[in-house]
Design a protein around this motif. Structure first.
Motif, short mmCIF file in Angstrom:
data_model
loop_
_atom_site.label_atom_id
_atom_site.label_comp_id
_atom_site.label_asym_id
_atom_site.label_seq_id
_atom_site.Cartn_x
_atom_site.Cartn_y
_atom_site.Cartn_z
N LEU A 170 0.73 -1.40 0.04
CA LEU A 170 0.24 0.08 -0.11
C LEU A 170 0.70 1.02 -0.06
O LEU A 170 1.82 1.24 0.90
CB LEU A 170 -0.88 0.07 1.19
N ILE A 171 0.69 2.14 -1.10
CA ILE A 171 1.28 3.35 -0.85
C ILE A 171 0.72 4.33 -0.11
O ILE A 171 -0.18 4.83 -0.24
CB ILE A 171 1.41 3.95 -2.47
N GLN A 172 1.72 4.94 0.93
CA GLN A 172 1.02 5.74 1.96
C GLN A 172 1.28 7.04 1.60
O GLN A 172 0.66 7.96 2.02
CB GLN A 172 1.93 5.40 3.36
N ASP A 173 2.67 7.37 1.13
CA ASP A 173 3.04 8.89 0.64
C ASP A 173 3.90 8.58 -0.59
O ASP A 173 4.43 7.66 -0.72
CB ASP A 173 3.81 9.54 1.89
N ARG A 174 3.82 9.84 -1.47
CA ARG A 174 4.53 10.01 -2.55
C ARG A 174 4.90 11.12 -2.67
O ARG A 174 4.28 12.37 -2.18
CB ARG A 174 3.68 9.32 -3.88
N LEU A 175 6.24 11.52 -3.29
CA LEU A 175 6.57 13.10 -3.68
C LEU A 175 7.38 12.77 -4.72
O LEU A 175 8.09 12.15 -5.20
CB LEU A 175 7.47 13.32 -2.50
N ILE A 176 6.94 13.77 -5.81
CA ILE A 176 7.69 13.98 -7.03
C ILE A 176 8.06 15.46 -7.25
O ILE A 176 7.17 16.43 -7.12
CB ILE A 176 6.86 13.73 -8.27
N GLU A 177 9.27 15.96 -6.81
CA GLU A 177 9.85 17.22 -7.10
C GLU A 177 11.08 17.14 -7.87
O GLU A 177 11.50 16.43 -8.26
CB GLU A 177 10.27 17.55 -5.55
N ALA A 178 11.38 18.38 -8.20
CA ALA A 178 12.56 18.83 -9.18
C ALA A 178 13.87 18.29 -8.21
O ALA A 178 13.84 18.60 -6.98
CB ALA A 178 12.57 20.27 -9.28
N ILE A 179 14.79 17.96 -8.90
CA ILE A 179 15.98 17.30 -8.29
C ILE A 179 16.81 18.42 -7.37
O ILE A 179 17.31 17.96 -6.35
CB ILE A 179 16.89 16.87 -9.28
N GLU A 180 16.55 19.80 -7.82
CA GLU A 180 17.10 20.61 -6.78
C GLU A 180 16.80 20.61 -5.54
O GLU A 180 17.19 21.60 -4.49
CB GLU A 180 17.10 22.03 -7.57
N ASP A 181 15.46 20.28 -5.37
CA ASP A 181 14.67 20.25 -4.16
C ASP A 181 14.69 19.14 -3.02
O ASP A 181 13.95 18.77 -2.35
CB ASP A 181 13.18 20.46 -4.25
N ILE A 182 15.76 18.08 -3.36
CA ILE A 182 15.87 17.08 -2.87
C ILE A 182 16.17 17.06 -1.34
O ILE A 182 15.82 16.29 -0.60
CB ILE A 182 16.77 15.96 -3.30
N SER A 183 16.77 18.23 -1.01
CA SER A 183 17.24 18.39 0.28
C SER A 183 16.01 18.65 1.38
O SER A 183 15.95 18.53 2.59
CB SER A 183 18.02 19.79 0.58
N GLN A 184 14.63 19.01 0.81
CA GLN A 184 13.36 19.11 1.51
C GLN A 184 12.67 17.66 1.61
O GLN A 184 11.76 17.64 2.32
CB GLN A 184 12.39 20.13 0.87
N LEU A 185 13.31 16.66 1.24
CA LEU A 185 12.74 15.25 1.22
C LEU A 185 12.30 14.99 2.65
O LEU A 185 11.40 14.26 2.83
CB LEU A 185 13.46 14.36 0.49
#
Length: 528
Positions: free
Chosen positions: A67-82
């Protein structure tokens, strides 16, 4: 005022002990999780790092279902916010695709040999196909099976990949620095195979091809269940469609020039264009893609004498070009079973805990050993702290009793010297905790042994334990010289100590005729 001071120090000690206990809990939780013991997080985190975007998912797996609980797709420049955006916890482990450029994945056939010799044989087979020093490379492999060659000789079929650990280490370090607990690194091909198998897209006991169309390149992987049997990389992708649609076309309304943003927007909104003039721009790219797909499948069939592959799965951003599925089916005669969701690679990564071909550098795998050492030191510190705390409590109780004794002595004015000696004892007991220096794991045992041997008229104000000789220094005050001599005799007869020496002793003359002897004893610890 004195009573208030004792209370303040006690509270400070308790606070420190609580802090040490919390550290023990935290480090033990992390350590046991990393060693496969204790309670692991029920969640699995997958992180697919592309050339422009990263895709992260948190998956909860129960049996064969996920079961997928969370997903996040962002620009590679914002990976520090993961970590903050997905509220990652320390114990949540990540499986990552690093989008490495230098990795080489090949299907290899070698003579049957012992398992420990396979890596060397693979380096020999792959040395002409890599651009780096194969002797310094890392090689991972998965045995697909055995087959009989000519004259009955057996050969091993493997899928193997070679890479430079120097390409992996810095990227893992960057992810660790932003708070990601990376525990597994693997190529995207294997993650997509894991997803397709868990999602039950692949027909039972049937090989299919996954065509992953990225921005700049396309990966073709032939899989059986969750095993990759063959891979090939094509240097064309979704950007090739956009570039082909960029240019000048002549219409009834005149000359129209499509910029790259215009072409990208048209590609997303309209897909394969119905306008014959624009279709003419993109058709060569589509035909080349289909030709490469068919050529790869035919090569696999001929090279490895396998049955024909007639079904494929599309993946990657480029696969979402509208009409592409139908175009491939019509033009190539190949059935497209499905188009995988954009986060399929990340899901496959999250389902790959314990992946046998983990590319995580050894220095990061060794962190569990370092954690064990830190944990041991923390536990020892905590144990020593407990000893000190209980010793302090006992000393405080004795100090209170001594104070009562002083008050009684004051009432009768019998012995001013005894009062002064009691004051000295109070001072010694109050300072003993801060004066004790522990350097070594056996400090607690040493203190325990010494406490059994001291006499009632003796007060110790310092015990120093060192790894260098003399190992132990004991300092204090005693009212009788005979007690000091007897104490040294007890030390000499104890199995833990030897080479007992009196470093110095001097008399303290107190008012009222009560004298005491200040002393220091040095000795060594017997080796086990």
């Amino acid at each position: 005022m004195t009573g208030e001071r004792v209370y303040y120090v006690s509270q400070a000690l308790i606070k420190d002990m609580r802090a040490i206990l919390e550290q023990v809990k935290k480090e033990s939780k992390s350590l046991l999780s990393g060693m496969g013991m204790g309670q692991k997080s029920a969640n699995f985190i997958g992180l697919d790092i592309g050339s422009r975007y990263f895709r992260a998912v948190r998956v909860k797996k129960t049996g064969d279902e996920f079961l997928i609980q969370d997903r996040l797709i962002e620009a590679i420049e914002d990976i520090s916010q993961l970590p903050s955006k997905m509220h990652l916890m320390d114990e949540e482990e990540l499986s990552v695709n690093l989008n490495l450029e230098g990795i080489v994945i090949k299907r290899v056939s070698i003579p049957a040999m012992p398992h420990e010799e396979i890596e060397s044989a693979l380096k020999w087979e792959l040395k002409e196909q890599v651009s780096f020093d194969i002797d310094k490379a890392k090689v991972k492999f998965n045995i697909l099976g055995e087959r009989e060659a000519e004259a009955g000789a057996k050969r091993i079929e493997l899928i193997a990949f070679a890479y430079q650990e120097s390409d992996v280490g810095p990227k893992v370090k960057e992810l660790k620095q932003i708070g990601l607990n990376v525990q597994n690194v693997m190529p995207l091909d294997f993650a997509l195979a894991r997803y397709a198998n868990n999602a039950k897209i692949v027909p039972q006991d049937e090989k299919i091809a996954i065509v992953d169309i990225g921005s700049a390149k396309t990966l073709i992987s032939i899989i059986e269940k969750d095993k990759v049997c063959f891979t090939r990389e094509i240097l064309m992708g979704g950007d090739s469609f956009t570039d082909a649609m960029t240019g000048v076309i002549i219409t009834d309304k005149g000359r129209i020039e499509l910029s790259k943003p215009d072409a990208e927007k048209m590609k997303i909104e309209q897909g394969i264009p119905s306008d014959i003039r624009i279709l003419g721009l993109i058709r060569p790219v589509l035909e080349k893609l289909i030709s490469q797909i068919k050529g790869s499948l035919e090569y696999y069939e001929q090279r490895f004498h396998d049955q024909g592959i007639k079904k494929i799965i599309l993946a990657g951003n480029g696969s979402r070009l509208k009409g592409l599925k139908e175009y491939i089916t019509k033009q190539a005669g190949i059935e497209v079973l499905a188009i995988l969701p954009e986060e399929a690679g990340a899901i496959g990564l999250s389902l790959s805990r314990g992946f046998g071909m983990n590319m995580l550098p050894e220095e990061y795998r060794a962190e569990d050993k370092k954690a064990l050492k830190r944990f041991s030191v923390t536990v020892i510190t905590f144990a020593m702290g407990v000893i000190v705390l209980f010793s302090y409590i006992l000393l405080c109780m004795q100090a209170i009793n001594l104070k009562k004794g002083v008050q009684i002595q004051k009432q009768y004015w019998n012995n001013l010297g005894e009062i002064n000696l009691l004051k000295d004892k109070i001072t010694a007991y109050s300072s003993v905790v801060t004066a004790v220096s522990m350097d070594g794991v056996r400090a607690g045992m040493i203190m325990k042994e010494i406490s059994r041997m001291i006499f009632s008229d003796m007060v110790l104000d310092r015990i120093t334990v060192d790894t260098r000789e003399p190992n132990v220094k004991i300092g204090g005050v005693v009212s009788k010289q005979d007690s000091l001599t007897s104490f040294m005799s007890k030390l000499e007869s104890n199995a833990m100590f030897h080479n007992i020496k009196l470093s110095f002793s001097e008399k303290n003359e107190a008012p009222g005729g009560q004298n005491s002897v200040k002393f220091e004893i040095i000795c060594n610890l017997r080796k086990k």
